[in-house]
Design an enzyme around this catalytic site. Structure first.
Site, PDB file in Angstrom:
ATOM      1  N   VAL A 111       0.883  -1.165   0.000  1.00  0.00           N
ATOM      2  CA  VAL A 111       0.000   0.000   0.000  1.00  0.00           C
ATOM      3  C   VAL A 111       0.922   1.217   0.000  1.00  0.00           C
ATOM      4  O   VAL A 111       1.551   1.515   1.015  1.00  0.00           O
ATOM      5  CB  VAL A 111      -0.928  -0.001   1.223  1.00  0.00           C
ATOM      6  CG1 VAL A 111      -1.777   1.263   1.247  1.00  0.00           C
ATOM      7  CG2 VAL A 111      -1.830  -1.234   1.214  1.00  0.00           C
ATOM      8  N   PRO A 112       1.059   1.882  -1.138  1.00  0.00           N
ATOM      9  CA  PRO A 112       2.182   2.815  -1.370  1.00  0.00           C
ATOM     10  C   PRO A 112       2.000   4.201  -0.764  1.00  0.00           C
ATOM     11  O   PRO A 112       1.811   5.189  -1.469  1.00  0.00           O
ATOM     12  CB  PRO A 112       2.230   2.892  -2.894  1.00  0.00           C
ATOM     13  CG  PRO A 112       0.786   2.737  -3.304  1.00  0.00           C
ATOM     14  CD  PRO A 112       0.196   1.747  -2.328  1.00  0.00           C
ATOM     15  N   CYS A 113       2.125   4.302   0.555  1.00  0.00           N
ATOM     16  CA  CYS A 113       1.993   5.616   1.199  1.00  0.00           C
ATOM     17  C   CYS A 113       3.117   6.551   0.778  1.00  0.00           C
ATOM     18  O   CYS A 113       2.989   7.773   0.909  1.00  0.00           O
ATOM     19  CB  CYS A 113       1.947   5.475   2.720  1.00  0.00           C
ATOM     20  SG  CYS A 113       3.315   4.544   3.422  1.00  0.00           S
ATOM     21  N   HIS A 114       4.220   6.003   0.248  1.00  0.00           N
ATOM     22  CA  HIS A 114       5.320   6.858  -0.204  1.00  0.00           C
ATOM     23  C   HIS A 114       4.926   7.683  -1.433  1.00  0.00           C
ATOM     24  O   HIS A 114       5.619   8.643  -1.783  1.00  0.00           O
ATOM     25  CB  HIS A 114       6.560   6.017  -0.518  1.00  0.00           C
ATOM     26  CG  HIS A 114       6.355   4.979  -1.576  1.00  0.00           C
ATOM     27  ND1 HIS A 114       5.760   3.758  -1.307  1.00  0.00           N
ATOM     28  CD2 HIS A 114       6.642   4.968  -2.910  1.00  0.00           C
ATOM     29  CE1 HIS A 114       5.710   3.040  -2.415  1.00  0.00           C
ATOM     30  NE2 HIS A 114       6.231   3.752  -3.407  1.00  0.00           N
ATOM     31  N   ARG A 115       3.818   7.337  -2.083  1.00  0.00           N
ATOM     32  CA  ARG A 115       3.371   8.091  -3.260  1.00  0.00           C
ATOM     33  C   ARG A 115       2.521   9.304  -2.908  1.00  0.00           C
ATOM     34  O   ARG A 115       2.031   9.991  -3.790  1.00  0.00           O
ATOM     35  CB  ARG A 115       2.589   7.166  -4.200  1.00  0.00           C
ATOM     36  CG  ARG A 115       3.446   6.037  -4.781  1.00  0.00           C
ATOM     37  CD  ARG A 115       2.643   5.080  -5.632  1.00  0.00           C
ATOM     38  NE  ARG A 115       3.434   3.886  -5.950  1.00  0.00           N
ATOM     39  CZ  ARG A 115       2.937   2.763  -6.462  1.00  0.00           C
ATOM     40  NH1 ARG A 115       1.628   2.674  -6.714  1.00  0.00           N
ATOM     41  NH2 ARG A 115       3.719   1.726  -6.703  1.00  0.00           N
TER      42      ARG A 115
END
Length: 299
Positions: A243-247
């Site tokens: 789940v790409p919270c870095h995006r």
């Protein structure tokens, strides 16, 4: 319609919060200050009453003028995408009436809270409602509990954090379709023990395609919530990096937060930069500036 949308967003995100902070004489008391609370009050008053709402009845105190149900039980979220033009116009009218002192905000707030089964607690007549800042009433969903870890941020190390959460969104890279989410990852999120609001945030986050970035503000507008509520939900992401919270970056196109730290001085700044650059995102490693267009194609 576009003019009404702009007027509505300006009213509940800028005009009314600013009047509340300045303690404008338009209201004898401002029980709320957060943008999502103003949206909740107005949407409940207009959508929650359905056909019973009139432009003049909002300022009348009577048992017949109560709000029958929260707006979320009558309209699919986000409201701004699902309201009719007439409903949007009524919201703008009521917001302007509050700003001009023609509608009583305290009474409207009490009716909204009563419809949600919440008590209005005051001290010395008109006190601030306890816990108001911790409740994302606009989303009408649970927020992270107070037992969850607090962010490891120091105010002096993040002078632009408020502007970064609430700056105007940049144009969307609308030609890039949203990413699909694997059924097993969806099941993992939906059956986890995190709050319902965090589930919605993480599921929405999965739509951001690889090589793109979005913002706390864009994600919060899609969920009809608030940027800081989204930031809190992302602070502890148990499913990273799938789940790409870095995006998710700041609305002013700086690196934003990651794993509880913020900005270029954050403990995990390099980790986030590495993840983004590996996906093809342009990042300035010195100041954390993002070179990509902000993606806002949530569906």
């Amino acid at each position: 319609m576009a003019t009404l949308v702009d007027a509505w967003r300006t009213l509940y995100t800028i005009t009314l919060p600013n009047l509340a902070k300045l303690k404008s004489s338009a209201q004898t008391h401002w029980p709320v200050q957060a943008d999502h609370c103003f949206a909740r009050i107005i949407l409940d008053s207009v959508i929650g009453r359905g056909e019973e709402y009139t432009e003049t009845s909002s300022s009348v105190t009577s048992t017949e003028n109560r709000i029958a149900t929260p707006w979320t039980e009558r309209l699919k979220s986000p409201a701004i995408k699902n309201m009719t033009e007439a409903e949007l116009s009524r919201c703008v009218t009521l917001g302007e009436a509050i700003a001009g002192g023609k509608a009583n905000l305290v009474e409207l707030d009490e009716r909204s809270l009563a419809a949600r089964g919440k008590a209005f607690k005051t001290s010395k007549g008109h006190g601030k409602r306890k816990g108001d800042a911790k409740i994302d009433d606009t989303a009408a969903l649970s927020q992270p509990s107070s037992s969850e870890p607090k962010p490891k941020l120091r105010r002096r190390d993040q002078p632009d954090i408020r502007a970064a959460f609430g700056a105007p969104p940049k144009p969307s890279a609308s030609s890039v379709p949203s990413a699909s989410i694997d059924s097993d990852l969806r099941d993992l999120i939906e059956t986890s023990e995190i709050t319902a609001f965090r589930k919605r945030v993480l599921l929405a986050l999965c739509q951001v395609p690889k090589g793109q970035v979005s913002t706390y503000l864009a994600l919060s507008e899609y969920l009809n919530s608030a940027p800081r509520a989204v930031g809190n939900a992302l602070r502890n992401n148990p499913f990273a990096p799938r789940v790409p919270c870095h995006r998710i970056v700041a609305a002013n196109k700086t690196i934003g937060g990651f794993n509880g730290s913020w900005g270029v001085k954050g403990e995990y700044f390099n980790n986030k930069v590495t993840l983004l650059k590996e996906e093809g995102v342009r990042v300035n490693e010195k100041d954390g500036r993002i070179g990509n267009t902000v993606w806002t194609g949530f569906e």
